[in-house]
Design a protein around this motif. Structure first.
Motif, PDB file in Angstrom:
ATOM      1  N   ASN A   4       0.827  -1.208   0.000  1.00 29.51           N
ATOM      2  CA  ASN A   4       0.000   0.000   0.000  1.00 29.51           C
ATOM      3  C   ASN A   4       0.860   1.257   0.000  1.00 29.51           C
ATOM      4  O   ASN A   4       0.557   2.228  -0.669  1.00 29.51           O
ATOM      5  CB  ASN A   4      -0.940   0.017   1.211  1.00 29.51           C
ATOM      6  CG  ASN A   4      -2.083  -0.965   1.048  1.00 29.51           C
ATOM      7  OD1 ASN A   4      -2.365  -1.413  -0.060  1.00 29.51           O
ATOM      8  ND2 ASN A   4      -2.724  -1.294   2.155  1.00 29.51           N
ATOM      9  N   ARG A   5       1.955   1.243   0.778  1.00 25.49           N
ATOM     10  CA  ARG A   5       2.859   2.388   0.812  1.00 25.49           C
ATOM     11  C   ARG A   5       3.505   2.575  -0.555  1.00 25.49           C
ATOM     12  O   ARG A   5       3.655   3.684  -1.027  1.00 25.49           O
ATOM     13  CB  ARG A   5       3.936   2.176   1.883  1.00 25.49           C
ATOM     14  CG  ARG A   5       3.900   3.257   2.910  1.00 25.49           C
ATOM     15  CD  ARG A   5       5.023   3.165   3.887  1.00 25.49           C
ATOM     16  NE  ARG A   5       4.582   2.347   5.026  1.00 25.49           N
ATOM     17  CZ  ARG A   5       5.315   1.449   5.637  1.00 25.49           C
ATOM     18  NH1 ARG A   5       6.553   1.248   5.288  1.00 25.49           N
ATOM     19  NH2 ARG A   5       4.823   0.762   6.631  1.00 25.49           N
ATOM     20  N   HIS A   6       3.876   1.446  -1.196  1.00 27.03           N
ATOM     21  CA  HIS A   6       4.498   1.506  -2.517  1.00 27.03           C
ATOM     22  C   HIS A   6       3.514   2.067  -3.542  1.00 27.03           C
ATOM     23  O   HIS A   6       3.881   2.907  -4.363  1.00 27.03           O
ATOM     24  CB  HIS A   6       5.001   0.117  -2.944  1.00 27.03           C
ATOM     25  CG  HIS A   6       5.623   0.113  -4.297  1.00 27.03           C
ATOM     26  ND1 HIS A   6       6.807   0.778  -4.556  1.00 27.03           N
ATOM     27  CD2 HIS A   6       5.223  -0.431  -5.469  1.00 27.03           C
ATOM     28  CE1 HIS A   6       7.104   0.624  -5.835  1.00 27.03           C
ATOM     29  NE2 HIS A   6       6.168  -0.107  -6.414  1.00 27.03           N
ATOM     30  N   MET A   7       2.247   1.606  -3.496  1.00 27.76           N
ATOM     31  CA  MET A   7       1.230   2.112  -4.412  1.00 27.76           C
ATOM     32  C   MET A   7       1.011   3.601  -4.179  1.00 27.76           C
ATOM     33  O   MET A   7       0.903   4.377  -5.098  1.00 27.76           O
ATOM     34  CB  MET A   7      -0.087   1.349  -4.235  1.00 27.76           C
ATOM     35  CG  MET A   7      -0.054  -0.044  -4.810  1.00 27.76           C
ATOM     36  SD  MET A   7       0.141  -0.028  -6.580  1.00 27.76           S
ATOM     37  CE  MET A   7      -1.521   0.384  -7.048  1.00 27.76           C
ATOM     38  N   THR A   8       0.971   3.991  -2.938  1.00 28.06           N
ATOM     39  CA  THR A   8       0.769   5.392  -2.612  1.00 28.06           C
ATOM     40  C   THR A   8       1.931   6.220  -3.146  1.00 28.06           C
ATOM     41  O   THR A   8       1.735   7.291  -3.713  1.00 28.06           O
ATOM     42  CB  THR A   8       0.628   5.581  -1.090  1.00 28.06           C
ATOM     43  OG1 THR A   8      -0.403   4.731  -0.629  1.00 28.06           O
ATOM     44  CG2 THR A   8       0.309   7.004  -0.740  1.00 28.06           C
ATOM     45  N   GLU A  13       3.970   9.848  -7.212  1.00 27.04           N
ATOM     46  CA  GLU A  13       4.939  10.132  -8.267  1.00 27.04           C
ATOM     47  C   GLU A  13       4.230  10.417  -9.592  1.00 27.04           C
ATOM     48  O   GLU A  13       4.581  11.351 -10.309  1.00 27.04           O
ATOM     49  CB  GLU A  13       5.897   8.945  -8.423  1.00 27.04           C
ATOM     50  CG  GLU A  13       7.047   9.224  -9.354  1.00 27.04           C
ATOM     51  CD  GLU A  13       8.015   8.051  -9.411  1.00 27.04           C
ATOM     52  OE1 GLU A  13       8.411   7.690 -10.539  1.00 27.04           O
ATOM     53  OE2 GLU A  13       8.354   7.517  -8.344  1.00 27.04           O
ATOM     54  N   MET A  14       3.179   9.629  -9.891  1.00 23.28           N
ATOM     55  CA  MET A  14       2.430   9.836 -11.124  1.00 23.28           C
ATOM     56  C   MET A  14       1.682  11.171 -11.078  1.00 23.28           C
ATOM     57  O   MET A  14       1.628  11.891 -12.068  1.00 23.28           O
ATOM     58  CB  MET A  14       1.457   8.685 -11.368  1.00 23.28           C
ATOM     59  CG  MET A  14       0.800   8.706 -12.725  1.00 23.28           C
ATOM     60  SD  MET A  14       1.952   8.703 -14.128  1.00 23.28           S
ATOM     61  CE  MET A  14       2.582   7.056 -14.050  1.00 23.28           C
ATOM     62  N   ALA A  49      -1.627   4.931 -19.867  1.00 21.74           N
ATOM     63  CA  ALA A  49      -0.656   4.004 -20.455  1.00 21.74           C
ATOM     64  C   ALA A  49       0.598   3.949 -19.584  1.00 21.74           C
ATOM     65  O   ALA A  49       1.191   2.871 -19.412  1.00 21.74           O
ATOM     66  CB  ALA A  49      -0.319   4.427 -21.878  1.00 21.74           C
ATOM     67  N   ALA A  50       0.998   5.078 -19.038  1.00 23.91           N
ATOM     68  CA  ALA A  50       2.173   5.098 -18.165  1.00 23.91           C
ATOM     69  C   ALA A  50       1.914   4.278 -16.903  1.00 23.91           C
ATOM     70  O   ALA A  50       2.802   3.545 -16.441  1.00 23.91           O
ATOM     71  CB  ALA A  50       2.523   6.537 -17.792  1.00 23.91           C
ATOM     72  N   ALA A  57       7.977   3.018 -13.905  1.00 27.84           N
ATOM     73  CA  ALA A  57       8.459   3.529 -12.619  1.00 27.84           C
ATOM     74  C   ALA A  57       9.979   3.441 -12.501  1.00 27.84           C
ATOM     75  O   ALA A  57      10.598   4.241 -11.799  1.00 27.84           O
ATOM     76  CB  ALA A  57       7.796   2.783 -11.473  1.00 27.84           C
ATOM     77  N   ALA A  58      10.590   2.496 -13.214  1.00 24.52           N
ATOM     78  CA  ALA A  58      12.038   2.308 -13.130  1.00 24.52           C
ATOM     79  C   ALA A  58      12.801   3.286 -14.023  1.00 24.52           C
ATOM     80  O   ALA A  58      14.023   3.414 -13.898  1.00 24.52           O
ATOM     81  CB  ALA A  58      12.394   0.872 -13.520  1.00 24.52           C
TER      82      ALA A  58
END
Length: 183
Positions: A4-8, A13-14, A49-50, A57-58
């Protein structure tokens, strides 16, 4: 919890990338696409699409920017291709001819249905014999002679009853029209 932290973090970032680069991408797309709404939709498609791209992300910041511009350019090209094969017609153009035959318009159908309901109510107020003669004459399309034979009445009596029934309905409608004009 860590997912969840990673998705957040990815969503943040997006969102940052969107705030930073979307205005420039939108300006470019608006110059290429006739409709502002279509331009906005294309920019949203680029960022969707991104999100769907596994390695996005990388990428480095510069790679992300280049990728967004390349996808935007490709989306604009796709829009041109679709526009060639699909004819666009403005809603105003279609709406003018949509109900050229006013008899088929929804408003006319609703009014006609209302008139039928009024007529039915008025018919119910007539005596049963008059109702029956009107149904046979106009519902079953029988002649006065056929009605007389069916009911065991004289043809002249059927004609008189039919005439009186129609005159009574005319008077009812005339009174209603006068009431509407007054009130």
């Amino acid at each position: 919890m860590q997912a969840n932290r990673h998705m957040t973090q990815a969503e943040q970032e997006m969102a940052l990338l969107y705030r930073k680069y979307a205005p420039g991408l939108l300006t470019y797309v608006r110059m290429c696409v006739p409709s502002p709404e279509d331009a906005e939709d294309l920019v949203v498609e680029v960022f969707m699409a991104a999100l769907e791209h596994a390695q996005f992300a990388a990428f480095s910041e510069k790679e992300k920017l280049l990728w967004l511009w390349r996808i935007t350019r490709n989306k604009v090209i796709d829009a041109y291709r679709r526009a060639k094969t699909r004819q666009n017609v403005t809603l105003e153009h279609v709406a003018d001819g949509l109900f050229e035959d006013e008899m088929s318009s929804p408003e006319y159908s609703a009014l006609r249905q209302e008139d039928y309901m009024d007529l039915y109510a008025h018919l119910q107020s007539l005596p049963p014999l008059q109702q029956q003669i009107l149904r046979m004459r106009f519902g079953q399309d029988l002649s006065c002679r056929e009605i007389a034979t069916t009911l065991g009445k004289q043809e002249n009596a059927v004609r008189v009853t039919l005439s009186r029934s129609l005159n009574l309905l005319r008077k009812i409608y005339q009174r209603r029209k006068e009431e509407q004009e007054r009130g």
